[in-house]
Design a protein around this motif. Structure first.
Motif, mmCIF file in Angstrom:
data_model
loop_
_atom_site.group_PDB
_atom_site.id
_atom_site.type_symbol
_atom_site.label_atom_id
_atom_site.label_comp_id
_atom_site.label_asym_id
_atom_site.label_seq_id
_atom_site.Cartn_x
_atom_site.Cartn_y
_atom_site.Cartn_z
ATOM 1 N N THR A 10 8.517 9.787 4.081
ATOM 2 C CA THR A 10 7.594 10.178 5.232
ATOM 3 C C THR A 10 7.612 11.812 5.479
ATOM 4 O O THR A 10 6.998 12.494 6.197
ATOM 5 C CB THR A 10 8.060 9.697 6.474
ATOM 6 O OG1 THR A 10 9.540 10.007 6.511
ATOM 7 C CG2 THR A 10 8.392 8.129 6.514
ATOM 8 N N ASP A 40 5.723 3.689 -2.221
ATOM 9 C CA ASP A 40 5.019 3.578 -0.841
ATOM 10 C C ASP A 40 4.452 5.015 -0.572
ATOM 11 O O ASP A 40 4.796 6.270 -0.337
ATOM 12 C CB ASP A 40 6.254 3.759 0.110
ATOM 13 C CG ASP A 40 5.996 3.554 1.539
ATOM 14 O OD1 ASP A 40 4.728 3.793 1.851
ATOM 15 O OD2 ASP A 40 6.942 3.200 2.399
ATOM 16 N N SER A 47 0.761 -3.559 9.102
ATOM 17 C CA SER A 47 1.254 -2.173 9.238
ATOM 18 C C SER A 47 1.959 -1.948 8.071
ATOM 19 O O SER A 47 2.291 -2.564 7.201
ATOM 20 C CB SER A 47 1.789 -1.665 10.483
ATOM 21 O OG SER A 47 1.578 -0.455 10.971
ATOM 22 N N GLY A 48 2.365 -0.591 7.892
ATOM 23 C CA GLY A 48 3.283 -0.262 6.911
ATOM 24 C C GLY A 48 4.571 -0.632 6.547
ATOM 25 O O GLY A 48 4.804 -1.203 5.516
ATOM 26 N N ALA A 49 5.267 -0.810 7.505
ATOM 27 C CA ALA A 49 6.732 -1.676 7.525
ATOM 28 C C ALA A 49 6.549 -3.172 7.215
ATOM 29 O O ALA A 49 7.281 -3.494 6.231
ATOM 30 C CB ALA A 49 7.596 -1.517 8.887
ATOM 31 N N HIS A 56 1.995 7.900 3.258
ATOM 32 C CA HIS A 56 1.527 9.570 3.947
ATOM 33 C C HIS A 56 0.419 9.832 3.073
ATOM 34 O O HIS A 56 -0.507 10.722 3.551
ATOM 35 C CB HIS A 56 2.670 10.192 3.978
ATOM 36 C CG HIS A 56 3.345 10.482 5.023
ATOM 37 N ND1 HIS A 56 2.970 11.679 5.918
ATOM 38 C CD2 HIS A 56 4.180 9.452 5.872
ATOM 39 C CE1 HIS A 56 3.988 11.519 7.120
ATOM 40 N NE2 HIS A 56 4.313 10.221 6.976
ATOM 41 N N LYS A 82 -3.067 7.088 8.149
ATOM 42 C CA LYS A 82 -2.631 8.211 7.746
ATOM 43 C C LYS A 82 -3.607 9.210 7.371
ATOM 44 O O LYS A 82 -4.793 9.437 7.734
ATOM 45 C CB LYS A 82 -1.186 8.315 7.302
ATOM 46 C CG LYS A 82 -0.069 7.637 8.085
ATOM 47 C CD LYS A 82 1.195 7.411 7.541
ATOM 48 C CE LYS A 82 2.231 6.488 8.434
ATOM 49 N NZ LYS A 82 3.428 6.422 7.842
HETATM 50 C C1 LIG Z 1 4.342 5.447 7.887
HETATM 51 C C2 LIG Z 1 4.931 5.048 7.102
HETATM 52 C C3 LIG Z 1 5.647 3.483 7.082
HETATM 53 C C4 LIG Z 1 5.354 2.693 8.211
HETATM 54 O O1 LIG Z 1 4.119 2.441 8.505
HETATM 55 P P1 LIG Z 1 4.118 1.768 10.042
HETATM 56 O O2 LIG Z 1 2.639 1.641 10.048
HETATM 57 O O3 LIG Z 1 4.432 2.835 11.201
HETATM 58 O O4 LIG Z 1 4.895 0.619 10.003
HETATM 59 C C5 LIG Z 1 6.345 3.159 5.848
HETATM 60 N N1 LIG Z 1 6.444 4.027 4.873
HETATM 61 C C6 LIG Z 1 6.158 5.029 4.696
HETATM 62 C C7 LIG Z 1 6.442 6.254 3.722
HETATM 63 C C8 LIG Z 1 5.691 5.823 5.994
HETATM 64 O O5 LIG Z 1 5.245 7.121 5.833
#
Ligand SMILES: *Cc1c(COP(=O)(O)O)cnc(C)c1O
Length: 410
Positions: free
Chosen positions: A172, A197, A93-95, A200, A226
């Motif tokens: 975000t 990053d 996932s993103g994190a 979004h 997203k």
């Molecule tokens: C949503 C988001 C993340 C984290 O993504 P997850 O899938 O919730 O871990 C990281 N960075 C940004 C800028 C985000 O918007």
């Protein structure tokens, strides 16, 4: 084999209830979307049964010829869509994708410069409650108080003074275009790595509705769920020079087996995002956000930075006297689902901040257009100010009618 409803009616009913909720409400959460039936089918496939630690043709398990093909299709589509030399589609996932960037380029204690969470950045850009703020020395930039926009002079001064080794851009809750070239110039000046990053805005970038960080950032991290409208997952993109560092950071650095069902669904989403219709979709997201911003401004609402260039708006409700959380809860009762959100320099606490964040990716997927936005703004205005349940119920009925006229893809 028995169906879910036969085996586990309790969970089947809960899933059906969630499907009905998504169908009958309008999702204004800027980070959510409705995937296509094709993406959903890949996510729910037998690929969930497989172990594939490693990378194509370098696996630690047998039986991976098919999975190799799937991962190769996914990475090739990612490279083509974004115009990069390297793609890794395994971050869960993103994190975790962002953690892999740290693992690839930094040692614990190194200095990282990221956007403050309360200014619109992400937890993983060095915020204190995240391990990225505990294991690294983190320094934060924000936005200007008078404009609500990132001040690159501040970023440059901080990067130089603090000797940042890694700089993050993207976040975000940033309603404006990210100046990737401006960040890259700073990173170059101070000898830092630049990580973009784009979680979004990945779909906007793919569709040509936001500039691309390619050619500016050393590493690009993104979620796939997203604006890109894929399954819950993430990708890392880079030039060939950082390929092995990023790959090793993901596996074996941080993760075990990849989620092959997600990889397949990412491949499907990337295929969809490469179609001309997706570019139209990306531009329609922005057109809807701009129309919603205009309609809210006309009703006297305060928007951070005065509007939007992308898919989201940050509404500062301070002047209304209604806290963000109460507003978000009222709007949910009216069938409009959003999230409460801090605004820059928010005097209120994070769990009850002054703003709400509104996004148009999901409603654009359903087919709503700019001419629906004045009505949406009216509902938001009436919902935020409502003092009685009857008003919220009346709006709920009106929202339901529109939601049923524009169902999510099925
Ligand atoms: C949503 C988001 C993340 C984290 O993504 P997850 O899938 O919730 O871990 C990281 N960075 C940004 C800028 C985000 O918007």
């Amino acid at each position: 084999m028995h169906s879910l409803a036969t085996v586990d009616p309790q969970v089947a009913e809960l899933i059906a209830a969630e499907q009905a909720r998504q169908h009958d409400t309008l999702c204004l959460i800027a980070s959510e979307n409705h995937v296509s039936p094709a993406v959903l089918a890949a996510t729910g496939s037998v690929l969930t049964n497989k172990y594939s630690e490693g990378y194509p043709s370098k696996r630690y398990y047998q039986g991976n010829a098919v999975v190799d093909g799937i991962e190769e299709v996914a990475t090739q589509r990612a490279r083509e869509l974004f115009g990069v030399e390297h793609a890794n589609v395994q971050p869960l996932s993103g994190a975790p994708a962002n953690l892999a960037v740290y693992a690839a380029f930094l040692e614990p204690g190194d200095t990282v410069l990221g956007m403050a969470l309360d200014a619109g950045g992400h937890l993983t850009h060095g915020w204190g409650v995240s391990v990225t703020g505990r294991w690294f020395r983190s320094v934060r930039y924000g936005v200007r108080r008078d404009t609500g926009v990132i001040d690159l002079d501040e970023v440059r001064a901080l990067a130089r003074r603090e000797r940042a080794k890694l700089i993050w851009c993207g976040g975000t809750a940033i309603p404006r275009t990210i100046d990737f070239a401006g960040f890259a110039a700073i990173a170059q000046e101070v000898g830092a790595m630049l990580a973009a990053d784009v979680a979004h805005i990945a779909g906007l970038i793919a569709g040509g509705a936001h500039p691309s960080p390619v050619g500016h950032a050393d590493a690009i991290a993104t979620t796939t769920h997203k604006t890109l409208r894929g399954p819950r997952g993430a990708m890392l993109l880079s030039g060939a020079e950082h390929a092995s560092a990023l790959d090793r950071a993901v596996f074996p650095g941080l993760q075990g087996g990849p989620h092959d069902h997600t990889t397949a669904a990412i491949a499907v989403a990337l295929h969809e995002a490469a179609q001309p219709a997706f570019a139209e979709y990306a531009h329609a997201i922005v057109a809807n956000a701009v129309a919603l911003a205009d309609a809210l401004l006309e009703r006297g609402y305060d928007l951070v930075s005065g509007g939007t260039d992308n898919h989201l708006l940050l509404v500062d409700l301070s002047a209304t006297g209604v806290p963000g959380r109460a507003a978000a809860e009222a709007l949910e009762r009216a069938g409009l689902v959003c999230n409460y959100n801090a605004v820059p320099f928010d005097p209120r606490p994070p769990l009850d901040p002054s703003g709400i964040r509104l996004g148009t990716p999901a409603i654009t997927t359903r087919g709503l257009a700019p001419d629906h936005m004045p009505e949406l703004a009216r509902w938001i205005d009436e919902g935020v100010r409502a003092r009685d349940e009857a008003t919220l119920e009346r709006i709920r009925g009106e929202v339901l009618e529109l939601a049923r006229a524009f169902p999510p893809p099925a």
